[in-house]
Design a protein around this motif. Structure first.
Motif, PDB file in Angstrom:
ATOM      1  N   GLU A 178      14.301  -3.196   1.157  1.00  0.00           N
ATOM      2  CA  GLU A 178      13.296  -2.195   0.795  1.00  0.00           C
ATOM      3  C   GLU A 178      12.758  -1.480   2.034  1.00  0.00           C
ATOM      4  OE1 GLU A 178      11.029  -3.827  -3.158  1.00  0.00           O
ATOM      5  OE2 GLU A 178      10.849  -5.058  -1.357  1.00  0.00           O
ATOM      6  N   ILE A 179      12.507  -2.240   3.083  1.00  0.00           N
ATOM      7  CA  ILE A 179      11.996  -1.650   4.319  1.00  0.00           C
ATOM      8  C   ILE A 179      13.039  -0.696   4.892  1.00  0.00           C
ATOM      9  CG2 ILE A 179      11.198  -2.115   6.674  1.00  0.00           C
ATOM     10  CD1 ILE A 179      10.191  -4.859   5.575  1.00  0.00           C
ATOM     11  N   SER A 180      14.300  -1.081   4.807  1.00  0.00           N
ATOM     12  CA  SER A 180      15.389  -0.236   5.290  1.00  0.00           C
ATOM     13  C   SER A 180      15.387   1.111   4.579  1.00  0.00           C
ATOM     14  CB  SER A 180      16.729  -0.955   5.082  1.00  0.00           C
ATOM     15  OG  SER A 180      17.798  -0.124   5.431  1.00  0.00           O
ATOM     16  N   VAL A 181      15.217   1.073   3.254  1.00  0.00           N
ATOM     17  CA  VAL A 181      15.202   2.309   2.461  1.00  0.00           C
ATOM     18  C   VAL A 181      13.952   3.132   2.779  1.00  0.00           C
ATOM     19  CG1 VAL A 181      15.003   3.213   0.107  1.00  0.00           C
ATOM     20  CG2 VAL A 181      16.623   1.373   0.595  1.00  0.00           C
ATOM     21  N   ILE A 182      12.798   2.474   2.817  1.00  0.00           N
ATOM     22  CA  ILE A 182      11.526   3.172   3.033  1.00  0.00           C
ATOM     23  C   ILE A 182      11.486   3.865   4.389  1.00  0.00           C
ATOM     24  CG2 ILE A 182       9.044   2.790   3.421  1.00  0.00           C
ATOM     25  CD1 ILE A 182       9.327   0.535   1.248  1.00  0.00           C
ATOM     26  N   THR A 183      11.979   3.169   5.423  1.00  0.00           N
ATOM     27  CA  THR A 183      11.906   3.727   6.775  1.00  0.00           C
ATOM     28  C   THR A 183      13.169   4.485   7.164  1.00  0.00           C
ATOM     29  OG1 THR A 183      12.747   1.667   7.759  1.00  0.00           O
ATOM     30  CG2 THR A 183      10.335   1.918   7.581  1.00  0.00           C
ATOM     31  N   ASN A 184      14.144   4.487   6.258  1.00  0.00           N
ATOM     32  CA  ASN A 184      15.415   5.169   6.508  1.00  0.00           C
ATOM     33  C   ASN A 184      16.044   4.659   7.813  1.00  0.00           C
ATOM     34  OD1 ASN A 184      17.482   6.904   5.810  1.00  0.00           O
ATOM     35  ND2 ASN A 184      16.544   8.674   6.828  1.00  0.00           N
ATOM     36  N   THR A 185      16.090   3.318   7.911  1.00  0.00           N
ATOM     37  CA  THR A 185      16.563   2.631   9.108  1.00  0.00           C
ATOM     38  C   THR A 185      17.598   1.581   8.699  1.00  0.00           C
ATOM     39  OG1 THR A 185      14.321   2.849   9.988  1.00  0.00           O
ATOM     40  CG2 THR A 185      15.767   1.327  11.120  1.00  0.00           C
ATOM     41  N   PRO A 186      18.650   1.378   9.481  1.00  0.00           N
ATOM     42  CA  PRO A 186      19.626   0.326   9.153  1.00  0.00           C
ATOM     43  C   PRO A 186      18.945  -1.045   9.064  1.00  0.00           C
ATOM     44  CG  PRO A 186      20.450   1.711  10.933  1.00  0.00           C
ATOM     45  CD  PRO A 186      19.024   2.114  10.694  1.00  0.00           C
ATOM     46  N   VAL A 222       7.963   8.125  -3.367  1.00  0.00           N
ATOM     47  CA  VAL A 222       6.511   8.313  -3.225  1.00  0.00           C
ATOM     48  C   VAL A 222       5.994   7.452  -2.076  1.00  0.00           C
ATOM     49  CG1 VAL A 222       4.265   7.937  -4.350  1.00  0.00           C
ATOM     50  CG2 VAL A 222       6.161   8.925  -5.654  1.00  0.00           C
ATOM     51  N   TYR A 223       6.464   6.224  -2.026  1.00  0.00           N
ATOM     52  CA  TYR A 223       6.037   5.287  -0.998  1.00  0.00           C
ATOM     53  C   TYR A 223       6.384   5.806   0.391  1.00  0.00           C
ATOM     54  CZ  TYR A 223       5.206   0.708   1.115  1.00  0.00           C
ATOM     55  OH  TYR A 223       4.732  -0.313   1.884  1.00  0.00           O
ATOM     56  N   ARG A 224       7.550   6.370   0.535  1.00  0.00           N
ATOM     57  CA  ARG A 224       7.978   6.914   1.819  1.00  0.00           C
ATOM     58  C   ARG A 224       7.025   8.042   2.253  1.00  0.00           C
ATOM     59  NH1 ARG A 224      13.807   8.390   1.289  1.00  0.00           N
ATOM     60  NH2 ARG A 224      14.107   6.159   1.139  1.00  0.00           N
ATOM     61  N   ILE A 225       6.631   8.885   1.319  1.00  0.00           N
ATOM     62  CA  ILE A 225       5.672   9.957   1.626  1.00  0.00           C
ATOM     63  C   ILE A 225       4.346   9.349   2.071  1.00  0.00           C
ATOM     64  CG2 ILE A 225       4.280  11.818   0.609  1.00  0.00           C
ATOM     65  CD1 ILE A 225       6.764  12.484  -1.146  1.00  0.00           C
ATOM     66  N   ALA A 226       3.878   8.342   1.332  1.00  0.00           N
ATOM     67  CA  ALA A 226       2.595   7.707   1.652  1.00  0.00           C
ATOM     68  C   ALA A 226       2.628   7.064   3.034  1.00  0.00           C
ATOM     69  CB  ALA A 226       2.255   6.655   0.590  1.00  0.00           C
ATOM     70  N   ILE A 227       3.714   6.356   3.331  1.00  0.00           N
ATOM     71  CA  ILE A 227       3.811   5.669   4.622  1.00  0.00           C
ATOM     72  C   ILE A 227       3.874   6.674   5.768  1.00  0.00           C
ATOM     73  CG2 ILE A 227       5.281   4.165   6.042  1.00  0.00           C
ATOM     74  CD1 ILE A 227       3.556   2.779   3.836  1.00  0.00           C
ATOM     75  N   ASN A 228       4.593   7.767   5.564  1.00  0.00           N
ATOM     76  CA  ASN A 228       4.642   8.802   6.607  1.00  0.00           C
ATOM     77  C   ASN A 228       3.266   9.406   6.857  1.00  0.00           C
ATOM     78  OD1 ASN A 228       7.349   8.534   7.256  1.00  0.00           O
ATOM     79  ND2 ASN A 228       8.007   9.993   5.712  1.00  0.00           N
ATOM     80  N   LEU A 229       2.518   9.659   5.785  1.00  0.00           N
ATOM     81  CA  LEU A 229       1.153  10.169   5.950  1.00  0.00           C
ATOM     82  C   LEU A 229       0.287   9.140   6.682  1.00  0.00           C
ATOM     83  CD1 LEU A 229       0.493  11.880   2.491  1.00  0.00           C
ATOM     84  CD2 LEU A 229       0.645  13.013   4.705  1.00  0.00           C
ATOM     85  N   ALA A 230       0.445   7.867   6.318  1.00  0.00           N
ATOM     86  CA  ALA A 230      -0.349   6.807   6.947  1.00  0.00           C
ATOM     87  C   ALA A 230      -0.014   6.690   8.433  1.00  0.00           C
ATOM     88  CB  ALA A 230      -0.112   5.476   6.247  1.00  0.00           C
TER      89      ALA A 230
END
Length: 191
Positions: free
Chosen positions: A156-164, A77-85
């Motif tokens: 957590e940031i790595s997971v949310i942003t799908n970044t190493p 859910v957070y990933r969706i929210a951050i992408n919208l933001a």
């Protein structure tokens, strides 16, 4: 988060996937405050954060069948929210609306200042720093905001942003470096 909470989420998600709106409302009530707070750290606007939070949960409802459970439900859910933001922040609409952060939103302990002049200088400096952060490249700004405003771990940031994770660390370091350089150049040298 405990396994019990994840188990409850799993049951609610399964019911919601089968069209149970009541189960989905429970999930919304559970996660809305955290989503709203996260969005507010990006937009600095109550109205925009409320709108984006509502859009987030509309999108969650529409895409619920795509949730596979590879991560915690809130992370998804957070990933969706951050992408919208992020999309909202780069939109011209947001740039037109952006203004200084209201004093009441800064949560400053004014008793720590000795004079009105110090309060004014501090407020102006915070505004300048906040505006500078908004000019950083999106990847740096996102990583920095998630770390400093949200208190998220590098993992957590790595997971949310799908970044190493190494990239996350580098982006946060570069953002901090840029902010410090800006502060030295713009704030300290002009006093």
């Amino acid at each position: 988060m405990s396994n019990n909470s994840n188990d409850i989420d799993s049951v609610l998600i399964d019911k919601a996937k089968n069209g149970n709106e009541g189960a989905f409302k429970i999930l919304v009530n559970k996660y809305y405050p955290r989503v709203y707070a996260s969005l507010f750290s990006f937009t600095k606007s109550k109205e925009d954060s409320e709108d984006l939070a509502q859009h987030t949960f509309i999108k969650v409802w529409q895409q619920l069948d795509t949730f596979r459970g590879d991560s915690a439900f809130f992370t998804w859910v957070y990933r969706i929210a951050i992408n919208l933001a992020k999309n909202f922040v780069v939109s011209s609409n947001f740039k037109k609306q952006r203004s200084n952060i209201p004093m009441e939103d800064l949560n400053i302990d004014f008793s720590s200042f000795d004079s009105v002049e110090e309060v004014i200088i501090h407020d102006e400096s915070m505004d300048k720093i906040s505006n500078f952060v908004n000019t950083l490249p999106e990847s740096l700004k996102t990583a920095f905001t998630l770390r400093e405003s949200e208190g998220k771990s590098y993992e957590e940031i790595s997971v949310i942003t799908n970044t190493p994770i190494g990239t996350v660390r580098s982006r946060i370091f570069r953002a901090r470096e840029s902010i410090i350089e800006y502060m030295k150049k713009e704030l300290i040298n002009h006093e």
